[in-house]
Design an enzyme around this catalytic site. Structure first.
Site, mmCIF file in Angstrom:
data_model
loop_
_atom_site.group_PDB
_atom_site.id
_atom_site.type_symbol
_atom_site.label_atom_id
_atom_site.label_comp_id
_atom_site.label_asym_id
_atom_site.label_seq_id
_atom_site.Cartn_x
_atom_site.Cartn_y
_atom_site.Cartn_z
ATOM 1 N N TYR A 67 -2.267 4.003 -6.288
ATOM 2 C CA TYR A 67 -3.021 4.839 -5.674
ATOM 3 C C TYR A 67 -3.687 6.112 -6.676
ATOM 4 O O TYR A 67 -4.121 7.159 -6.760
ATOM 5 C CB TYR A 67 -3.002 5.766 -4.395
ATOM 6 C CG TYR A 67 -3.031 4.832 -3.351
ATOM 7 C CD1 TYR A 67 -2.217 3.952 -3.625
ATOM 8 C CD2 TYR A 67 -4.186 4.268 -2.588
ATOM 9 C CE1 TYR A 67 -2.120 2.343 -2.401
ATOM 10 C CE2 TYR A 67 -4.480 3.227 -1.295
ATOM 11 C CZ TYR A 67 -3.071 2.072 -1.378
ATOM 12 O OH TYR A 67 -2.892 1.432 -0.622
ATOM 13 N N HIS B 198 -4.097 -9.758 -0.885
ATOM 14 C CA HIS B 198 -3.470 -8.199 -0.788
ATOM 15 C C HIS B 198 -5.015 -7.809 0.829
ATOM 16 O O HIS B 198 -4.220 -7.089 2.010
ATOM 17 C CB HIS B 198 -4.659 -7.461 -1.798
ATOM 18 C CG HIS B 198 -4.638 -6.004 -1.445
ATOM 19 N ND1 HIS B 198 -3.087 -5.200 -0.610
ATOM 20 C CD2 HIS B 198 -5.389 -4.886 -1.260
ATOM 21 C CE1 HIS B 198 -4.150 -3.915 -0.897
ATOM 22 N NE2 HIS B 198 -5.016 -3.877 -1.224
ATOM 23 N N ASP C 217 0.545 -1.376 0.398
ATOM 24 C CA ASP C 217 -0.043 -0.269 0.011
ATOM 25 C C ASP C 217 0.841 1.253 0.007
ATOM 26 O O ASP C 217 0.730 1.884 0.660
ATOM 27 C CB ASP C 217 -1.164 0.127 1.311
ATOM 28 C CG ASP C 217 -2.091 -1.158 1.527
ATOM 29 O OD1 ASP C 217 -1.439 -2.847 1.275
ATOM 30 O OD2 ASP C 217 -3.431 -1.823 0.905
ATOM 31 N N ASP D 55 -1.439 -2.994 -3.516
ATOM 32 C CA ASP D 55 -2.297 -0.866 -4.003
ATOM 33 C C ASP D 55 -0.531 -0.553 -4.022
ATOM 34 O O ASP D 55 0.266 0.062 -3.178
ATOM 35 C CB ASP D 55 -2.470 -1.085 -2.604
ATOM 36 C CG ASP D 55 -3.624 -0.948 -3.033
ATOM 37 O OD1 ASP D 55 -4.775 -1.994 -3.519
ATOM 38 O OD2 ASP D 55 -4.454 -1.544 -1.240
ATOM 39 N N HIS E 69 -3.401 -3.660 2.483
ATOM 40 C CA HIS E 69 -4.707 -3.059 2.403
ATOM 41 C C HIS E 69 -5.140 -2.570 3.725
ATOM 42 O O HIS E 69 -5.171 -1.617 3.384
ATOM 43 C CB HIS E 69 -5.129 -4.318 2.312
ATOM 44 C CG HIS E 69 -7.470 -3.997 1.807
ATOM 45 N ND1 HIS E 69 -7.109 -2.271 0.927
ATOM 46 C CD2 HIS E 69 -8.181 -4.751 2.128
ATOM 47 C CE1 HIS E 69 -9.004 -3.104 0.952
ATOM 48 N NE2 HIS E 69 -9.126 -3.974 1.831
ATOM 49 N N VAL E 70 -5.349 -2.936 4.684
ATOM 50 C CA VAL E 70 -4.437 -2.362 6.445
ATOM 51 C C VAL E 70 -3.720 -1.370 6.360
ATOM 52 O O VAL E 70 -2.842 -1.489 6.584
ATOM 53 C CB VAL E 70 -5.441 -3.109 7.473
ATOM 54 C CG1 VAL E 70 -5.625 -2.092 8.622
ATOM 55 C CG2 VAL E 70 -6.687 -4.073 7.028
ATOM 56 N N HIS E 71 -4.319 0.258 6.974
ATOM 57 C CA HIS E 71 -3.178 0.926 6.390
ATOM 58 C C HIS E 71 -2.942 0.976 8.126
ATOM 59 O O HIS E 71 -2.384 2.160 9.076
ATOM 60 C CB HIS E 71 -2.995 2.249 6.028
ATOM 61 C CG HIS E 71 -3.984 2.335 4.485
ATOM 62 N ND1 HIS E 71 -4.830 3.013 3.929
ATOM 63 C CD2 HIS E 71 -3.465 1.032 3.343
ATOM 64 C CE1 HIS E 71 -5.018 3.222 2.653
ATOM 65 N NE2 HIS E 71 -4.639 1.917 2.128
ATOM 66 N N HIS F 7 -11.562 -2.154 7.079
ATOM 67 C CA HIS F 7 -11.662 -3.279 6.222
ATOM 68 C C HIS F 7 -11.756 -4.443 7.452
ATOM 69 O O HIS F 7 -11.458 -5.303 6.483
ATOM 70 C CB HIS F 7 -10.679 -3.464 5.265
ATOM 71 C CG HIS F 7 -9.908 -2.533 4.380
ATOM 72 N ND1 HIS F 7 -11.168 -1.602 3.305
ATOM 73 C CD2 HIS F 7 -8.821 -1.283 4.134
ATOM 74 C CE1 HIS F 7 -10.185 -0.886 2.604
ATOM 75 N NE2 HIS F 7 -9.092 -0.508 3.529
ATOM 76 N N ASN G 59 -6.632 -4.071 -4.531
ATOM 77 C CA ASN G 59 -8.005 -2.778 -5.729
ATOM 78 C C ASN G 59 -7.511 -1.744 -5.966
ATOM 79 O O ASN G 59 -8.245 -1.427 -6.509
ATOM 80 C CB ASN G 59 -8.766 -2.856 -4.012
ATOM 81 C CG ASN G 59 -8.326 -2.193 -2.360
ATOM 82 O OD1 ASN G 59 -7.758 -2.835 -2.183
ATOM 83 N ND2 ASN G 59 -8.580 -0.802 -2.895
HETATM 84 FE FE LIG Z 1 -6.219 -2.063 -0.523
#
Ligand SMILES: [Fe+2]
Ligand SMILES: *[C@@H]1O[C@H](CO)[C@@H](O)[C@H](O)[C@H]1NC(C)=O
Ligand SMILES: *[C@@H]1O[C@H](CO)[C@@H](O)[C@H](O)[C@H]1NC(C)=O
Ligand SMILES: *[C@@H]1O[C@H](CO)[C@@H](O)[C@H](O)[C@H]1NC(C)=O
Ligand SMILES: *[C@@H]1O[C@H](CO)[C@@H](O)[C@H](O)[C@H]1NC(C)=O
Length: 471
Positions: A200, A319, A169, A197, A356-358, A329, A234
C-alpha cells in the site's frame, strides 16, 4: 418492545461497547452474515519502526519464493541499501553428509520512481535442491552476515500432505501486524498463498516507495523462511502518469520475482506452480484477459496440463473476486468471471482465492455459466463441479474494513464477516483438505469459519460448514 425500540437498544449497546468486538450472528437466505465488526481505523506503523538491520549495507528485506514448476528451485531475494556488493549467498543442507557449502550469485537490479531511488535488489535462484530438506543460507559478509533457513517441499504427488497459509491485502498497519503475527504464531503453515495488494505504498504521497522497503522488512520474519506465492493486485500497479510514472507494476516487478517461465508464461503476472499435491494457477486481474490476449491463451493451454493423478488439488489465486456480495468493489471481477468461469467449472477447480475486498467471504459451490445474451439464465446455481470462492482481502491495511455487505445476503454466499484475519488450508490427501479462517480477535485455536473441503476430481461430495459461529 417495538422493532424500533429493539433497534435503538442495539444502537445504544453498540455505542456503549463501541471499542469491543460484537459477535451477533444472523441467518439470511441460508448463508451467514456475521456481525462481528471491528470499528477502529487502521493506522500505518511508522516507517522508523521497520528500521534496517544494523551494520553498513546489511542485507535486508529477505524473502523467498518457489523458483521452478515442481519445487526443486527457490528464488531468494534481498536488498542491499547502499552498495551492490553482497550480491551472493551461501547455502548448505542442515542435516546429513552433504554439508558442502554452495555459493550463488544474484541478478541485481535497481529502479527509480519519481523522487525515490531503490537500493540494490538481488534475486538468486537456488537450483537442483533436494525435496523435503532443510537448508541454511547466509547473506552478507563480516559483521553484517545474516543467516536464515528454509525447508523444500516434498516431491509432488497425489497424497502428499501440505499446509498453506492464506493472506491478502496486508499493508503495514497495527492490524496488518496482528494478522501477520497471528499467522506466524501458528507453526503449521509451510508456504503462504498471497492474493495481492502488498505494501500500500501507493496510498502515500508520490507512492512513497520507502513503504515498499518497510513492507519488505515487515514480512521478513516469515517470508525469509517460507515461500510466499505472489499474486499482483491493484496496489502493485503504481501507475501514476501525473508524476511521470507510466510503467505499470514497476516497483512490484523489480522486487518480487516469480518462476513464470517455468510454466511457459510470458509475464510474471500470471504463472503456475506445483507444490506437494497442489497445482496453483496465479492470474492477473489487472492485465488483459480477453480472447486472444497472452493471459487468455496461456490459461487455455494451462488447464490441459493439470494432471489430477499427480496434483489432485487445483487452486487459483487472483486479486479481484468474482463472487463478492460486499458493496465495496462490487462486480469488479465480473468481466474476468465471464471470460473464465466455464473453464474453471469444466476443469473442476477446487478453490479460488481472491483479495481486494477488505472483509472475509466464502461461497457455496455455485456457477453461473449458462447465460448467453438471449436466454436470460443469469442466476448462479448450485454446481458440484464449481469451486468454492474465498475472498480474503482482510489483512488489515490502511484503507480499513469493508463493512457494507449487500442485503439480503445472496444464497451463494455461505459466510461473510467484516473483520481482519488469515486462513489455513491443510491438505491431508487426495480427497480431504481442512480449511479454516481465523479472525484476528480470536486465539489461534479458534476457527471463525471452517470446513472440510472435498476434492472435486477424486471425491466430489457436498461439503458441510462447521465454523464455530455456525448456528
Ligand atoms: Fe485491491
Ligand atoms: C507486532 O506484533 C507483535 C506480536 O504481537 C508485537 O510483539 C509487536 O510489538 C507488534 N509491533 C508493533 C509495531 O506494534
Ligand atoms: C499423470 O500422473 C500420473 C501420476 O504421476 C502418471 O502416472 C500419468 O502418466 C500422468 N498422466 C499424463 C497424461 O501425463
Ligand atoms: C442460448 O441459450 C438457449 C437456451 O439454452 C439456446 O437454445 C441457444 O442455442 C443459445 N444460443 C447460443 C447462440 O448459444
Ligand atoms: C484422507 O484424509 C481424511 C482426513 O484426514 C481421512 O479421514 C481419510 O481417511 C483419508 N483418506 C485416505 C484414503 O487415507
Amino acid at each position: 418492545m417495538s422493532s424500533r425500540q429493539i433497534k435503538m437498544g442495539v444502537i445504544q449497546f453498540v455505542f456503549l461497547f463501541g471499542f469491543l468486538w460484537l459477535n451477533i450472528v444472523s441467518l439470511c437466505s441460508g448463508g451467514i452474515t456475521s456481525k462481528y465488526v471491528r470499528k477502529q481505523a487502521s493506522v500505518d506503523i511508522p516507517k522508523q519502526v521497520f528500521s534496517s538491520p544494523p551494520g553498513h549495507n546489511a542485507p535486508e528485506q529477505v524473502h523467498i519464493t518457489q523458483g521452478d514448476h515442481a519445487g526443486k528451485s527457490l528464488i531468494i531475494s534481498w536488498v542491499t541499501p547502499v552498495e551492490k556488493h553482497n550480491n551472493f549467498l551461501i547455502y548448505w543442507e542442515a542435516e546429513g553428509e552433504h554439508k558442502h557449502k554452495h555459493r550463488v550469485h544474484s541478478v541485481t537490479t535497481t529502479y527509480q520512481y519519481y523522487n525515490y531511488r531503490s537500493g540494490y535488489i538481488h534475486h538468486a535462484t537456488l537450483k537442483r535442491l533436494q525435496y523435503d530438506t532443510k537448508y541454511f543460507y547466509e547473506i552478507g559478509i563480516g559483521n553484517v552476515k545474516r543467516q536464515f533457513s528454509f525447508t523444500t517441499p516434498p516431491e509432488v504427488g497425489p497424497d502428499v500432505p501440505y499446509t498453506f497459509g492464506i493472506m491478502g491485502d496486508l499493508g503495514q498497519t497495527y492490524d496488518s501486524n496482528q494478522t501477520f503475527h497471528h499467522y506466524l504464531s501458528n507453526p503449521i503453515g509451510q508456504a503462504v498463498l498471497f492474493v495481492g495488494d502488498l505494501s500500500y505504498a501507493d496510498d502515500h504521497p508520490f507512492h512513497d516507495n520507502e513503504k515498499w522497503d518497510t513492507w519488505g522488512r515487515f514480512i521478513e520474519k516469515s517470508a525469509a523462511y517460507q515461500p510466499w506465492i505472489w499474486t499482483a493486485g491493484n496496489h502493485e500497479l503504481d501507475f501514476a502518469p501525473e508524476i511521470g510514472e507510466h510503467v505499470p507494476f514497476k516497483p512490484y516487478m523489480h522486487r518480487y520475482h516469480v518462476p513464470y517461465k517455468a510454466s511457459e508464461s510470458t509475464s510474471p503476472l500470471w504463472y503456475s506452480i506445483k507444490r506437494a499435491s497442489a497445482y496453483i494457477i496465479v492470474l492477473s486481474s489487472y492485465s488483459a484477459y480477453g480472447k486472444y490476449t497472452p493471459q487468455y491463451s496461456w490459461l487455455e493451454k494451462e488447464f490441459p496440463k493439470v494432471n489430477r493423478s499427480e496434483t489432485p488439488w487445483l487452486i487459483v489465486l487472483l486479486h479481484s473476486p468474482w463472487y463478492n456480495s460486499n458493496g465495496y468493489h462490487y462486480m469488479e471481477g465480473e468481466s474476468m468471471r465471464v471470460m473464465f468461469e466455464s473453464w474453471f467449472v469444466k476443469n473442476k477447480v477446487d478453490l479460488v482465492l481472491a483479495g481486494h475486498v477488505h472483509s472475509y467471504e466464502r461461497t457455496e459451490r455455485i456457477s453461473n455459466v449458462m447465460y448467453n445474451i438471449t436466454n436470460g439464465l443469469s442466476t448462479p446455481v448450485k454446481d458440484p463441479s464449481a469451486p468454492v470462492y474465498v475472498t480474503i482481502g482482510d489483512g488489515g491495511n490502511i484503507e480499513g474494513i469493508a463493512d457494507r455487505f449487500t442485503q439480503p445476503q445472496p444464497s451463494y454466499s455461505a459466510f461473510r464477516e467484516a473483520s481482519f484475519g488469515h486462513a489455513i488450508l491443510e491438505i491431508k490427501n487426495r480427497t480431504h483438505a481442512h480449511y479454516a479462517w481465523h479472525r484476528n480477535h480470536d486465539n489461534q485455536a479458534m476457527e471463525a469459519d471452517s470446513l472440510w473441503l472435498y476434492n472435486r476430481y477424486w471425491y466430489p461430495k457436498e461439503e458441510k460448514s462447521t465454523g464455530a459461529d455456525m448456528v
